[in-house]
Write a protein that holds these residues in place. Structure first.
Motif, PDB file in Angstrom:
ATOM      1  N   SER A   1      -7.642 -53.270  42.622  1.00 36.50           N
ATOM      2  CA  SER A   1      -6.605 -54.187  43.076  1.00 36.50           C
ATOM      3  C   SER A   1      -5.233 -53.586  42.805  1.00 36.50           C
ATOM      4  O   SER A   1      -5.058 -52.833  41.846  1.00 36.50           O
ATOM      5  CB  SER A   1      -6.730 -55.523  42.331  1.00 36.50           C
ATOM      6  OG  SER A   1      -5.665 -56.379  42.657  1.00 36.50           O
ATOM      7  N   ILE A   2      -4.273 -53.938  43.640  1.00 33.33           N
ATOM      8  CA  ILE A   2      -2.884 -53.545  43.378  1.00 33.33           C
ATOM      9  C   ILE A   2      -2.011 -54.776  43.135  1.00 33.33           C
ATOM     10  O   ILE A   2      -0.807 -54.651  42.969  1.00 33.33           O
ATOM     11  CB  ILE A   2      -2.290 -52.678  44.522  1.00 33.33           C
ATOM     12  CG1 ILE A   2      -2.370 -53.391  45.866  1.00 33.33           C
ATOM     13  CG2 ILE A   2      -2.968 -51.316  44.554  1.00 33.33           C
ATOM     14  CD1 ILE A   2      -1.629 -52.691  46.983  1.00 33.33           C
ATOM     15  N   ASP A   3      -2.650 -55.963  43.103  1.00 33.81           N
ATOM     16  CA  ASP A   3      -1.893 -57.178  42.804  1.00 33.81           C
ATOM     17  C   ASP A   3      -2.564 -58.038  41.735  1.00 33.81           C
ATOM     18  O   ASP A   3      -2.069 -59.101  41.390  1.00 33.81           O
ATOM     19  CB  ASP A   3      -1.638 -57.991  44.074  1.00 33.81           C
ATOM     20  CG  ASP A   3      -2.908 -58.523  44.720  1.00 33.81           C
ATOM     21  OD1 ASP A   3      -3.995 -58.427  44.122  1.00 33.81           O
ATOM     22  OD2 ASP A   3      -2.806 -59.051  45.844  1.00 33.81           O
ATOM     23  N   GLY A   4      -3.720 -57.603  41.201  1.00 28.08           N
ATOM     24  CA  GLY A   4      -4.421 -58.344  40.158  1.00 28.08           C
ATOM     25  C   GLY A   4      -5.196 -59.547  40.645  1.00 28.08           C
ATOM     26  O   GLY A   4      -5.842 -60.231  39.866  1.00 28.08           O
ATOM     27  N   THR A   5      -5.173 -59.808  41.952  1.00 29.62           N
ATOM     28  CA  THR A   5      -5.866 -60.964  42.521  1.00 29.62           C
ATOM     29  C   THR A   5      -6.879 -60.558  43.576  1.00 29.62           C
ATOM     30  O   THR A   5      -8.026 -60.991  43.540  1.00 29.62           O
ATOM     31  CB  THR A   5      -4.846 -61.943  43.153  1.00 29.62           C
ATOM     32  OG1 THR A   5      -3.925 -62.354  42.142  1.00 29.62           O
ATOM     33  CG2 THR A   5      -5.529 -63.161  43.719  1.00 29.62           C
ATOM     34  N   ASN A   6      -6.448 -59.751  44.512  1.00 29.37           N
ATOM     35  CA  ASN A   6      -7.305 -59.327  45.623  1.00 29.37           C
ATOM     36  C   ASN A   6      -7.902 -57.960  45.318  1.00 29.37           C
ATOM     37  O   ASN A   6      -7.167 -56.992  45.120  1.00 29.37           O
ATOM     38  CB  ASN A   6      -6.485 -59.265  46.921  1.00 29.37           C
ATOM     39  CG  ASN A   6      -5.881 -60.611  47.255  1.00 29.37           C
ATOM     40  OD1 ASN A   6      -6.604 -61.578  47.435  1.00 29.37           O
ATOM     41  ND2 ASN A   6      -4.564 -60.669  47.310  1.00 29.37           N
ATOM     42  N   TYR A   7      -9.234 -57.908  45.280  1.00 37.41           N
ATOM     43  CA  TYR A   7      -9.947 -56.673  44.953  1.00 37.41           C
ATOM     44  C   TYR A   7     -10.686 -56.144  46.172  1.00 37.41           C
ATOM     45  O   TYR A   7     -11.067 -56.913  47.051  1.00 37.41           O
ATOM     46  CB  TYR A   7     -10.948 -56.914  43.815  1.00 37.41           C
ATOM     47  CG  TYR A   7     -10.279 -57.015  42.470  1.00 37.41           C
ATOM     48  CD1 TYR A   7     -10.215 -55.922  41.623  1.00 37.41           C
ATOM     49  CD2 TYR A   7      -9.703 -58.203  42.048  1.00 37.41           C
ATOM     50  CE1 TYR A   7      -9.599 -55.995  40.388  1.00 37.41           C
ATOM     51  CE2 TYR A   7      -9.085 -58.297  40.819  1.00 37.41           C
ATOM     52  CZ  TYR A   7      -9.038 -57.195  39.990  1.00 37.41           C
ATOM     53  OH  TYR A   7      -8.406 -57.285  38.776  1.00 37.41           O
ATOM     54  N   GLN A   8     -10.889 -54.831  46.198  1.00 34.40           N
ATOM     55  CA  GLN A   8     -11.612 -54.190  47.295  1.00 34.40           C
ATOM     56  C   GLN A   8     -12.429 -53.029  46.743  1.00 34.40           C
ATOM     57  O   GLN A   8     -12.103 -52.470  45.697  1.00 34.40           O
ATOM     58  CB  GLN A   8     -10.640 -53.681  48.365  1.00 34.40           C
ATOM     59  CG  GLN A   8      -9.717 -52.565  47.867  1.00 34.40           C
ATOM     60  CD  GLN A   8      -8.717 -52.114  48.909  1.00 34.40           C
ATOM     61  OE1 GLN A   8      -8.186 -52.928  49.646  1.00 34.40           O
ATOM     62  NE2 GLN A   8      -8.479 -50.812  48.966  1.00 34.40           N
ATOM     63  N   ALA A   9     -13.497 -52.681  47.463  1.00 34.46           N
ATOM     64  CA  ALA A   9     -14.345 -51.566  47.049  1.00 34.46           C
ATOM     65  C   ALA A   9     -13.703 -50.215  47.389  1.00 34.46           C
ATOM     66  O   ALA A   9     -13.931 -49.223  46.706  1.00 34.46           O
ATOM     67  CB  ALA A   9     -15.713 -51.673  47.703  1.00 34.46           C
ATOM     68  N   SER A  10     -12.880 -50.182  48.431  1.00 33.45           N
ATOM     69  CA  SER A  10     -12.234 -48.939  48.852  1.00 33.45           C
ATOM     70  C   SER A  10     -11.256 -48.452  47.786  1.00 33.45           C
ATOM     71  O   SER A  10     -10.559 -49.249  47.153  1.00 33.45           O
ATOM     72  CB  SER A  10     -11.489 -49.158  50.168  1.00 33.45           C
ATOM     73  OG  SER A  10     -10.721 -48.017  50.491  1.00 33.45           O
ATOM     74  N   VAL A  11     -11.177 -47.127  47.618  1.00 37.11           N
ATOM     75  CA  VAL A  11     -10.248 -46.537  46.655  1.00 37.11           C
ATOM     76  C   VAL A  11      -8.859 -46.322  47.248  1.00 37.11           C
ATOM     77  O   VAL A  11      -7.946 -45.916  46.533  1.00 37.11           O
ATOM     78  CB  VAL A  11     -10.787 -45.204  46.095  1.00 37.11           C
ATOM     79  CG1 VAL A  11     -12.084 -45.414  45.330  1.00 37.11           C
ATOM     80  CG2 VAL A  11     -10.963 -44.174  47.190  1.00 37.11           C
ATOM     81  N   ASP A  12      -8.692 -46.587  48.550  1.00 38.24           N
ATOM     82  CA  ASP A  12      -7.415 -46.341  49.223  1.00 38.24           C
ATOM     83  C   ASP A  12      -6.682 -47.632  49.559  1.00 38.24           C
ATOM     84  O   ASP A  12      -7.260 -48.561  50.122  1.00 38.24           O
ATOM     85  CB  ASP A  12      -7.635 -45.550  50.514  1.00 38.24           C
ATOM     86  CG  ASP A  12      -8.146 -44.148  50.257  1.00 38.24           C
ATOM     87  OD1 ASP A  12      -7.636 -43.506  49.314  1.00 38.24           O
ATOM     88  OD2 ASP A  12      -9.043 -43.700  50.989  1.00 38.24           O
ATOM     89  N   PHE A  13      -5.411 -47.664  49.204  1.00 37.89           N
ATOM     90  CA  PHE A  13      -4.499 -48.733  49.616  1.00 37.89           C
ATOM     91  C   PHE A  13      -3.468 -48.075  50.517  1.00 37.89           C
ATOM     92  O   PHE A  13      -2.746 -47.172  50.082  1.00 37.89           O
ATOM     93  CB  PHE A  13      -3.818 -49.375  48.400  1.00 37.89           C
ATOM     94  CG  PHE A  13      -4.798 -50.099  47.503  1.00 37.89           C
ATOM     95  CD1 PHE A  13      -5.087 -51.435  47.714  1.00 37.89           C
ATOM     96  CD2 PHE A  13      -5.438 -49.427  46.470  1.00 37.89           C
ATOM     97  CE1 PHE A  13      -5.993 -52.107  46.905  1.00 37.89           C
ATOM     98  CE2 PHE A  13      -6.339 -50.087  45.649  1.00 37.89           C
ATOM     99  CZ  PHE A  13      -6.623 -51.429  45.875  1.00 37.89           C
TER     100      PHE A  13
END
Length: 93
Positions: free
Chosen positions: A63-75
């Motif tokens: 996550s980059i916001d502490g709320t929304n998580y994703q399996a991908s390593v790229d934002f």
């Protein structure tokens, strides 16, 4: 730790059930602090990118916001700003 649980009849304190053994597991370890590569915006590409470099694996989300998580390593397509990167272990919620 391991605990023994019993039931007792309050009207006859000598009447106690057989003990049930219950185990509470240790607290799971948190993932290591993430590390990442950053691609800064340029005139040709006006957005940035964060790529997680560790920890990696199928059992992690980021996550980059502490709320929304994703399996991908790229934002990707990130606007200018400060981002807090976090990792969580999905195999041990």
């Amino acid at each position: 730790g391991t605990y023994s649980v019993t039931a007792r009849n309050t009207s006859d304190p000598t009447c106690v059930s057989t003990a049930l053994s219950v185990t509470i597991n240790d607290v799971p370890n948190a993932p290591a602090t993430p590390t990442a590569d950053v691609v800064q915006p340029t005139c040709e590409t006006p957005s940035g990118k964060i790529s997680i470099t560790s920890p990696l694996g199928a059992g992690f989300e980021y996550s980059i916001d502490g709320t929304n998580y994703q399996a991908s390593v790229d934002f990707i397509n990130l606007t200018s700003g400060t981002y807090s990167v976090t990792a969580r272990n999905t195999s041990d919620p």
